[in-house]
Design a protein around this motif. Sequence first.
Motif, PDB file in Angstrom:
ATOM      1  N   THR A   1       0.871  -1.196   0.000  1.00 53.60           N
ATOM      2  CA  THR A   1       0.000   0.000   0.000  1.00 53.60           C
ATOM      3  C   THR A   1       0.893   1.225   0.000  1.00 53.60           C
ATOM      4  O   THR A   1       2.124   1.134   0.082  1.00 53.60           O
ATOM      5  CB  THR A   1      -0.905   0.045   1.244  1.00 53.60           C
ATOM      6  N   ASN A   2       0.290   2.392  -0.041  1.00 53.31           N
ATOM      7  CA  ASN A   2       0.998   3.646   0.150  1.00 53.31           C
ATOM      8  C   ASN A   2       0.528   4.360   1.403  1.00 53.31           C
ATOM      9  O   ASN A   2       0.596   5.580   1.494  1.00 53.31           O
ATOM     10  CB  ASN A   2       0.812   4.546  -1.082  1.00 53.31           C
ATOM     11  N   LEU A   3       0.052   3.581   2.360  1.00 49.98           N
ATOM     12  CA  LEU A   3      -0.359   4.142   3.627  1.00 49.98           C
ATOM     13  C   LEU A   3       0.856   4.740   4.345  1.00 49.98           C
ATOM     14  O   LEU A   3       1.949   4.158   4.333  1.00 49.98           O
ATOM     15  CB  LEU A   3      -1.018   3.069   4.504  1.00 49.98           C
ATOM     16  N   GLY A   4       0.662   5.906   4.950  1.00 53.57           N
ATOM     17  CA  GLY A   4       1.755   6.627   5.570  1.00 53.57           C
ATOM     18  C   GLY A   4       2.417   7.619   4.631  1.00 53.57           C
ATOM     19  O   GLY A   4       3.286   8.391   5.033  1.00 53.57           O
ATOM     20  N   LYS A   5       1.981   7.624   3.360  1.00 53.25           N
ATOM     21  CA  LYS A   5       2.515   8.550   2.369  1.00 53.25           C
ATOM     22  C   LYS A   5       1.398   9.467   1.879  1.00 53.25           C
ATOM     23  O   LYS A   5       0.229   9.088   1.930  1.00 53.25           O
ATOM     24  CB  LYS A   5       3.109   7.779   1.185  1.00 53.25           C
ATOM     25  N   PRO A   6       1.741  10.651   1.400  1.00 49.45           N
ATOM     26  CA  PRO A   6       0.695  11.564   0.921  1.00 49.45           C
ATOM     27  C   PRO A   6      -0.086  10.931  -0.246  1.00 49.45           C
ATOM     28  O   PRO A   6       0.457  10.194  -1.057  1.00 49.45           O
ATOM     29  CB  PRO A   6       1.480  12.792   0.450  1.00 49.45           C
ATOM     30  N   CYS A   7      -1.358  11.252  -0.294  1.00 49.06           N
ATOM     31  CA  CYS A   7      -2.196  10.762  -1.395  1.00 49.06           C
ATOM     32  C   CYS A   7      -1.976  11.619  -2.635  1.00 49.06           C
ATOM     33  O   CYS A   7      -1.701  12.803  -2.538  1.00 49.06           O
ATOM     34  CB  CYS A   7      -3.671  10.814  -0.995  1.00 49.06           C
TER      35      CYS A   7
END
Length: 314
Positions: A308-314
Amino acid sequence: MLWPLSCCSKRCPSIQAYNRHQSLTSGHKFTICQCWPCDQMDNCLPAVHATAVAVTRLAAFRDAMQSRSGAWKEALQTWTCPTPPRNSDGTCDPCGRLSDGNWYHMHCRGNSRGWGESGDGTLNGLITNSHITSEKVDGPVPKEECVLSHLREFDYGGREGLGRLSGPLPRWLGECFPMLEEMDLSCNKLTGTLPEYLAKMPLLTEVKVQENQLIGTIPEAFGRMKRGARRFQVEHNHMHGRIPDSFKNPTTLAAIAELHLAGNDFEGTLDMFAGSHLTTVTVHENPKLCGMVPHSVRYAKGYNPAGTNLGKPC
Protein backbone atom coordinates in the motif's frame (compact mmCIF):
# COMPACT_ATOMS: atom_id res chain seq x y z
CA MET A 1 -53.13 -29.79 14.08
CA LEU A 2 -49.82 -28.30 12.90
CA TRP A 3 -49.32 -25.88 10.05
CA PRO A 4 -45.61 -26.51 9.41
CA LEU A 5 -45.04 -24.09 6.56
CA SER A 6 -47.48 -21.31 7.38
CA CYS A 7 -47.41 -18.27 9.63
CA CYS A 8 -49.55 -17.72 12.67
CA SER A 9 -50.13 -14.33 14.27
CA LYS A 10 -47.61 -12.45 16.38
CA ARG A 11 -48.88 -13.87 19.68
CA CYS A 12 -45.92 -16.16 20.22
CA PRO A 13 -43.26 -14.93 22.66
CA SER A 14 -40.41 -15.00 20.14
CA ILE A 15 -42.44 -13.00 17.66
CA GLN A 16 -43.47 -10.45 20.25
CA ALA A 17 -39.87 -10.04 21.39
CA TYR A 18 -38.69 -9.66 17.81
CA ASN A 19 -41.35 -7.07 17.02
CA ARG A 20 -40.49 -5.13 20.18
CA HIS A 21 -36.80 -5.15 19.20
CA GLN A 22 -37.61 -4.02 15.68
CA SER A 23 -39.85 -1.23 16.92
CA LEU A 24 -37.05 0.07 19.15
CA THR A 25 -34.31 -0.17 16.52
CA SER A 26 -36.30 1.03 13.52
CA GLY A 27 -38.32 3.75 15.21
CA HIS A 28 -41.64 2.50 13.90
CA LYS A 29 -44.03 -0.31 14.66
CA PHE A 30 -42.86 -3.56 13.14
CA THR A 31 -45.34 -6.36 12.53
CA ILE A 32 -43.52 -9.07 10.63
CA CYS A 33 -45.13 -12.51 10.78
CA GLN A 34 -42.68 -15.18 11.89
CA CYS A 35 -43.36 -18.84 11.25
CA TRP A 36 -44.16 -20.80 14.38
CA PRO A 37 -46.23 -23.95 14.99
CA CYS A 38 -49.78 -23.08 15.97
CA ASP A 39 -53.02 -24.87 16.61
CA GLN A 40 -56.30 -24.15 14.85
CA MET A 41 -57.04 -21.35 17.32
CA ASP A 42 -53.73 -19.67 16.40
CA ASN A 43 -52.20 -20.44 19.79
CA CYS A 44 -48.50 -21.20 20.11
CA LEU A 45 -47.63 -24.82 20.62
CA PRO A 46 -44.83 -26.01 22.95
CA ALA A 47 -41.28 -26.80 21.93
CA VAL A 48 -41.96 -30.47 21.24
CA HIS A 49 -44.29 -29.39 18.43
CA ALA A 50 -41.75 -26.86 17.22
CA THR A 51 -39.36 -29.81 16.94
CA ALA A 52 -41.87 -31.65 14.75
CA VAL A 53 -42.01 -28.63 12.46
CA ALA A 54 -38.20 -28.46 12.40
CA VAL A 55 -38.04 -32.09 11.29
CA THR A 56 -40.50 -31.41 8.48
CA ARG A 57 -38.58 -28.39 7.24
CA LEU A 58 -35.12 -29.88 7.56
CA ALA A 59 -36.19 -33.06 5.80
CA ALA A 60 -37.56 -31.02 2.90
CA PHE A 61 -34.29 -29.09 2.69
CA ARG A 62 -32.23 -32.30 2.95
CA ASP A 63 -34.15 -34.07 0.21
CA ALA A 64 -33.89 -31.11 -2.13
CA MET A 65 -30.14 -30.65 -1.63
CA GLN A 66 -29.08 -34.31 -1.65
CA SER A 67 -30.28 -34.54 -5.21
CA ARG A 68 -28.00 -31.64 -6.20
CA SER A 69 -24.66 -33.44 -5.83
CA GLY A 70 -22.68 -36.05 -3.94
CA ALA A 71 -21.05 -33.34 -1.82
CA TRP A 72 -24.44 -32.25 -0.51
CA LYS A 73 -25.44 -35.85 0.15
CA GLU A 74 -22.30 -36.42 2.18
CA ALA A 75 -22.68 -33.16 4.13
CA LEU A 76 -26.21 -34.06 5.24
CA GLN A 77 -25.69 -37.77 5.85
CA THR A 78 -26.31 -37.48 9.62
CA TRP A 79 -29.82 -36.11 9.04
CA THR A 80 -31.64 -39.31 9.91
CA CYS A 81 -34.05 -40.62 12.51
CA PRO A 82 -34.16 -41.90 15.18
CA THR A 83 -31.73 -39.56 16.90
CA PRO A 84 -29.60 -40.61 19.93
CA PRO A 85 -31.94 -41.08 22.93
CA ARG A 86 -29.47 -39.55 25.41
CA ASN A 87 -29.65 -36.22 23.56
CA SER A 88 -33.23 -36.25 22.30
CA ASP A 89 -36.69 -35.22 23.33
CA GLY A 90 -38.64 -37.77 21.33
CA THR A 91 -37.56 -40.24 18.68
CA CYS A 92 -36.48 -37.64 16.12
CA ASP A 93 -35.00 -34.47 17.55
CA PRO A 94 -32.59 -32.56 15.25
CA CYS A 95 -32.02 -29.91 17.94
CA GLY A 96 -31.28 -32.16 20.89
CA ARG A 97 -30.60 -30.84 24.37
CA LEU A 98 -27.10 -29.55 23.56
CA SER A 99 -26.18 -26.50 21.51
CA ASP A 100 -24.62 -28.60 18.72
CA GLY A 101 -27.72 -30.70 18.11
CA ASN A 102 -28.09 -34.14 16.54
CA TRP A 103 -28.22 -33.24 12.86
CA TYR A 104 -24.75 -32.03 12.00
CA HIS A 105 -24.47 -28.37 10.88
CA MET A 106 -27.80 -27.32 12.43
CA HIS A 107 -27.99 -25.76 15.90
CA CYS A 108 -30.80 -24.67 18.22
CA ARG A 109 -29.29 -22.17 20.66
CA GLY A 110 -32.31 -20.42 22.10
CA ASN A 111 -32.51 -16.65 22.39
CA SER A 112 -29.80 -14.37 21.02
CA ARG A 113 -27.23 -12.72 23.26
CA GLY A 114 -26.39 -10.12 20.66
CA TRP A 115 -24.44 -11.86 17.92
CA GLY A 116 -25.06 -14.67 15.46
CA GLU A 117 -23.32 -17.60 17.14
CA SER A 118 -24.59 -16.72 20.60
CA GLY A 119 -27.52 -18.23 22.46
CA ASP A 120 -28.88 -18.62 25.97
CA GLY A 121 -29.54 -22.36 25.62
CA THR A 122 -33.33 -22.14 25.76
CA LEU A 123 -34.80 -25.39 24.44
CA ASN A 124 -37.63 -24.17 22.21
CA GLY A 125 -37.17 -26.39 19.16
CA LEU A 126 -36.24 -23.50 16.86
CA ILE A 127 -33.26 -23.79 14.51
CA THR A 128 -31.17 -20.66 14.97
CA ASN A 129 -27.80 -21.48 13.37
CA SER A 130 -26.93 -23.07 10.04
CA HIS A 131 -23.25 -23.89 9.81
CA ILE A 132 -22.52 -25.94 6.66
CA THR A 133 -18.83 -25.11 6.30
CA SER A 134 -15.91 -26.69 4.44
CA GLU A 135 -18.03 -29.47 2.95
CA LYS A 136 -17.45 -28.82 -0.79
CA VAL A 137 -21.16 -28.15 -1.25
CA ASP A 138 -21.73 -26.62 -4.67
CA GLY A 139 -24.13 -24.68 -6.86
CA PRO A 140 -25.87 -21.42 -5.98
CA VAL A 141 -26.50 -20.37 -2.38
CA PRO A 142 -29.48 -22.61 -1.53
CA LYS A 143 -32.79 -20.77 -1.39
CA GLU A 144 -34.30 -24.06 -0.21
CA GLU A 145 -33.07 -23.10 3.28
CA CYS A 146 -35.63 -20.29 3.42
CA VAL A 147 -37.92 -22.61 5.39
CA LEU A 148 -35.69 -21.97 8.45
CA SER A 149 -37.08 -18.52 9.17
CA HIS A 150 -35.57 -18.15 12.67
CA LEU A 151 -31.93 -18.30 11.59
CA ARG A 152 -29.53 -15.87 13.26
CA GLU A 153 -26.42 -17.35 11.63
CA PHE A 154 -26.17 -18.35 7.97
CA ASP A 155 -22.70 -19.84 7.51
CA TYR A 156 -21.40 -21.48 4.34
CA GLY A 157 -17.79 -20.44 4.81
CA GLY A 158 -15.65 -22.69 2.59
CA ARG A 159 -12.50 -22.68 4.68
CA GLU A 160 -9.28 -24.33 3.55
CA GLY A 161 -10.21 -23.95 -0.12
CA LEU A 162 -13.22 -26.25 0.15
CA GLY A 163 -15.92 -23.72 -0.81
CA ARG A 164 -17.75 -24.48 -4.05
CA LEU A 165 -20.80 -22.21 -3.94
CA SER A 166 -21.06 -20.06 -7.07
CA GLY A 167 -23.16 -17.32 -8.61
CA PRO A 168 -24.10 -13.93 -7.13
CA LEU A 169 -24.85 -13.09 -3.52
CA PRO A 170 -28.58 -13.86 -3.31
CA ARG A 171 -31.13 -11.07 -2.93
CA TRP A 172 -33.61 -13.17 -0.95
CA LEU A 173 -31.60 -13.41 2.29
CA GLY A 174 -33.33 -10.44 3.89
CA GLU A 175 -36.78 -11.76 3.06
CA CYS A 176 -36.06 -15.29 4.25
CA PHE A 177 -34.06 -14.50 7.40
CA PRO A 178 -35.26 -11.24 9.01
CA MET A 179 -33.59 -12.21 12.32
CA LEU A 180 -30.15 -12.81 10.75
CA GLU A 181 -27.18 -11.43 12.72
CA GLU A 182 -24.28 -13.13 10.94
CA MET A 183 -23.81 -13.99 7.26
CA ASP A 184 -20.69 -15.95 6.30
CA LEU A 185 -20.27 -16.88 2.63
CA SER A 186 -16.49 -16.60 2.68
CA CYS A 187 -14.01 -18.68 0.70
CA ASN A 188 -16.33 -19.71 -2.11
CA LYS A 189 -16.59 -18.84 -5.80
CA LEU A 190 -19.24 -16.15 -5.59
CA THR A 191 -19.35 -13.43 -8.25
CA GLY A 192 -21.02 -10.08 -8.82
CA THR A 193 -21.18 -7.12 -6.46
CA LEU A 194 -21.81 -6.64 -2.73
CA PRO A 195 -25.56 -5.87 -2.67
CA GLU A 196 -26.73 -2.83 -0.72
CA TYR A 197 -29.79 -4.60 0.67
CA LEU A 198 -27.58 -6.67 3.01
CA ALA A 199 -26.64 -3.49 4.86
CA LYS A 200 -30.34 -2.77 5.43
CA MET A 201 -31.06 -6.04 7.24
CA PRO A 202 -32.06 -4.73 10.68
CA LEU A 203 -30.17 -7.15 12.95
CA LEU A 204 -27.15 -8.03 10.77
CA THR A 205 -23.77 -7.13 12.30
CA GLU A 206 -21.35 -9.56 10.66
CA VAL A 207 -20.73 -9.60 6.90
CA LYS A 208 -18.12 -12.16 5.81
CA VAL A 209 -17.63 -12.51 2.06
CA GLN A 210 -13.83 -12.66 1.89
CA GLU A 211 -11.98 -14.82 -0.64
CA ASN A 212 -14.57 -14.86 -3.40
CA GLN A 213 -14.60 -13.21 -6.84
CA LEU A 214 -16.65 -10.14 -6.00
CA ILE A 215 -16.25 -6.91 -7.97
CA GLY A 216 -17.45 -3.33 -7.57
CA THR A 217 -17.37 -0.91 -4.67
CA ILE A 218 -18.54 -0.97 -1.05
CA PRO A 219 -22.02 0.63 -0.94
CA GLU A 220 -22.42 3.61 1.38
CA ALA A 221 -25.16 1.76 3.29
CA PHE A 222 -22.62 -0.55 4.95
CA GLY A 223 -21.38 2.40 6.99
CA ARG A 224 -24.89 3.04 8.24
CA MET A 225 -26.03 -0.43 9.29
CA LYS A 226 -28.73 -0.30 11.97
CA ARG A 227 -26.59 -1.92 14.67
CA GLY A 228 -23.22 -1.13 13.07
CA ALA A 229 -20.92 -3.58 11.34
CA ARG A 230 -19.20 -5.61 14.05
CA ARG A 231 -17.21 -7.61 11.52
CA PHE A 232 -16.78 -6.46 7.92
CA GLN A 233 -14.68 -8.86 5.86
CA VAL A 234 -14.24 -8.39 2.11
CA GLU A 235 -10.54 -9.21 1.72
CA HIS A 236 -9.14 -11.02 -1.33
CA ASN A 237 -11.80 -10.18 -3.87
CA HIS A 238 -11.60 -7.89 -6.93
CA MET A 239 -13.25 -4.84 -5.38
CA HIS A 240 -12.21 -1.23 -5.89
CA GLY A 241 -12.99 2.38 -5.02
CA ARG A 242 -12.87 4.49 -1.88
CA ILE A 243 -14.00 3.28 1.52
CA PRO A 244 -17.27 5.14 2.14
CA ASP A 245 -17.17 8.11 4.53
CA SER A 246 -20.39 6.70 6.00
CA PHE A 247 -18.20 4.46 8.18
CA LYS A 248 -17.74 7.58 10.34
CA ASN A 249 -21.25 6.91 11.60
CA PRO A 250 -21.06 6.86 15.44
CA THR A 251 -22.97 3.56 15.62
CA THR A 252 -20.48 1.95 13.25
CA LEU A 253 -17.42 3.40 15.00
CA ALA A 254 -18.68 2.06 18.32
CA ALA A 255 -19.48 -1.40 16.93
CA ILE A 256 -16.77 -2.28 14.45
CA ALA A 257 -14.12 -4.65 15.82
CA GLU A 258 -12.79 -6.41 12.73
CA LEU A 259 -12.09 -4.82 9.35
CA HIS A 260 -10.61 -6.86 6.52
CA LEU A 261 -9.87 -5.10 3.22
CA ALA A 262 -6.63 -6.77 2.06
CA GLY A 263 -6.02 -7.98 -1.46
CA ASN A 264 -8.35 -5.68 -3.38
CA ASP A 265 -7.90 -2.39 -5.26
CA PHE A 266 -9.30 0.09 -2.74
CA GLU A 267 -8.06 3.67 -2.82
CA GLY A 268 -7.82 6.78 -0.67
CA THR A 269 -7.42 7.14 3.07
CA LEU A 270 -8.70 5.28 6.13
CA ASP A 271 -9.56 8.48 8.00
CA MET A 272 -13.14 7.35 8.52
CA PHE A 273 -11.98 4.79 11.11
CA ALA A 274 -10.41 7.35 13.45
CA GLY A 275 -12.14 7.02 16.80
CA SER A 276 -13.07 3.37 16.30
CA HIS A 277 -11.99 0.54 18.61
CA LEU A 278 -10.72 -1.93 16.03
CA THR A 279 -9.09 -5.08 17.33
CA THR A 280 -8.15 -6.67 13.99
CA VAL A 281 -7.35 -5.06 10.62
CA THR A 282 -5.97 -6.28 7.29
CA VAL A 283 -5.24 -3.73 4.56
CA HIS A 284 -2.16 -5.02 2.71
CA GLU A 285 -1.98 -5.36 -1.08
CA ASN A 286 -4.14 -2.34 -1.84
CA PRO A 287 -1.61 -0.17 -3.75
CA LYS A 288 -3.93 2.86 -3.98
CA LEU A 289 -4.55 3.18 -0.22
CA CYS A 290 -2.64 6.21 1.06
CA GLY A 291 -2.45 8.97 3.66
CA MET A 292 -1.96 9.10 7.40
CA VAL A 293 -3.08 6.02 9.31
CA PRO A 294 -5.38 6.49 12.32
CA HIS A 295 -4.05 5.04 15.58
CA SER A 296 -7.09 2.75 15.79
CA VAL A 297 -5.96 1.11 12.54
CA ARG A 298 -2.19 1.23 13.01
CA TYR A 299 -2.23 -0.51 16.40
CA ALA A 300 -4.85 -3.14 15.60
CA LYS A 301 -3.80 -6.76 15.33
CA GLY A 302 -2.90 -7.75 11.78
CA TYR A 303 -2.14 -4.27 10.48
CA ASN A 304 0.43 -4.54 7.70
CA PRO A 305 0.88 -1.72 5.15
CA ALA A 306 2.84 -3.89 2.69
CA GLY A 307 1.72 -3.31 -0.89
CA THR A 308 0.00 0.00 0.00
CA ASN A 309 1.00 3.65 0.15
CA LEU A 310 -0.36 4.14 3.63
CA GLY A 311 1.76 6.63 5.57
CA LYS A 312 2.51 8.55 2.37
CA PRO A 313 0.70 11.56 0.92
CA CYS A 314 -2.20 10.76 -1.40
